[in-house]
Design an enzyme around this catalytic site. Sequence first.
Site, short mmCIF file in Angstrom:
data_model
loop_
_atom_site.label_atom_id
_atom_site.label_comp_id
_atom_site.label_asym_id
_atom_site.label_seq_id
_atom_site.Cartn_x
_atom_site.Cartn_y
_atom_site.Cartn_z
N ALA A 141 30.35 25.94 8.26
CA ALA A 141 30.32 26.27 9.69
C ALA A 141 29.37 27.45 9.86
O ALA A 141 29.71 28.57 9.51
CB ALA A 141 31.71 26.60 10.19
N GLY A 151 31.78 36.03 12.87
CA GLY A 151 32.10 34.92 11.98
C GLY A 151 32.81 33.81 12.71
O GLY A 151 32.78 33.73 13.94
N ASN A 152 33.46 32.94 11.96
CA ASN A 152 34.20 31.83 12.56
C ASN A 152 35.43 31.52 11.70
O ASN A 152 35.68 32.19 10.69
CB ASN A 152 33.30 30.60 12.72
CG ASN A 152 32.65 30.17 11.42
OD1 ASN A 152 33.33 29.89 10.44
ND2 ASN A 152 31.33 30.13 11.41
N ARG A 153 36.17 30.51 12.08
CA ARG A 153 37.46 30.22 11.46
C ARG A 153 37.38 29.28 10.26
O ARG A 153 38.41 28.87 9.72
CB ARG A 153 38.41 29.61 12.50
CG ARG A 153 38.69 30.52 13.68
CD ARG A 153 39.64 29.84 14.67
NE ARG A 153 39.81 30.63 15.88
CZ ARG A 153 40.71 31.61 16.00
NH1 ARG A 153 41.49 31.91 14.98
NH2 ARG A 153 40.82 32.28 17.14
#
Length: 414
Positions: free
Chosen positions: A281, A213-215
């Site tokens: 994102a 995943g990402n932030r």
Amino acid sequence: MTTPGASRRILVGVGGGIAAYKVCSVIRHFTEAGHEVRVIPTRAALEFVGAATFEALSGHPVSTEVFEHVDEVPHVRLGQGADLVIVAPATADLMARAVTGRADDLLTASLLTATCPVMFVPAMHTEMWEHAATQANVATLRERGATVVTPASGRLTGRDTGAGRLPEPQEIALLGELLLDRADALPYDLAGMRIVISAGGTREPLDPVRYLGNRSSGKQGFALARAAAQRGAHVTVVAGSTNEAGEPAGVEVVHIEDARELADEMTTRAAGADAVIMAAAVADFRPISVNDTKIKKNDDGPAPIALTTNPDILRGLVESRESGTIPSDVVIVGFAAETGDEQGGVLDHGRAKLRRKGCDLLVVNAVGDGKAFGTEDNTGWLLSANGSETSLPFGSKTLMASRILDEVRALLPD
């Protein structure tokens, strides 16, 4: 724009509805932010929340009548001196009295002297909200320059459910802060438009427990949805993983997990949209295979994970427009979260991405070192396919959303 730490004068008018108790949290938000808050309840509001509560939260005496403290001329001075007026809950009766110019209590008299932004936050049963008289009054208030917030849908008094619920206090506060930053941030200029917005991050599964995943927190996407809905648009958010506790009032939210699900939803919904905003994102890569069971640790160290590339959703939307799969006039907006490197700066990478993607607008944010992801504020640039570049000054994500929507509106038909 509001100077950080600057104290502003805010009037909070409280109507006589059961949702009056929620307004206590709005008052606390503004007082804790350092603003001077004066509360003006109606007589009916005090049947729900006592004057002592409003006085304790605001630090000022509370009155409903024009003939109290006459030496201070409160029915004139309070409205004249305000930087923002919030009326919540704005009942059907209270909005009707405001439309006709009644001045038979301190709140309605103050509304007649206020020259600052005025925001009505309706709350009532669905039938009352949808009644032709109420809708006509709402239209009149908007024509006169007031902001009338689209109510939320959900549980009402008793067992009733539907449109007419007061938005959550945090949302009311965010919209109020936006009007303090920019008085003209919420024109009702997107009525009839359908806008699809992606928000948050995607999660690409590795096994039943783990994912790539990402932030991304989803805050910017939800801020866009919140502002667009209050400008009259029918808004659908396709949301991945987010840190947002609640959904914006008047917004349809569809939940997805991974990039392929996001691509399917965005392409399908873009077919009926006037504008598509890709604020999510999206993970660039995903595992080629997903384990059916949890990947175990072992003494030999972790096994390598083979990755493949996810679909380029933004470019795919542009290609769908070019091929006629989605309308040729749909406005497409992309986001670029960039860091500078030896190949160029953040803006250089943003310009290159705009050329590659072919979208109409591209929002470029610098990320890393606590910037953009997960924060309440944002800054960046808005690049246009026509070659123009607009700086987006540092401010709240809701403020940035309003400026982005200005540019989107300029590309939509009248």
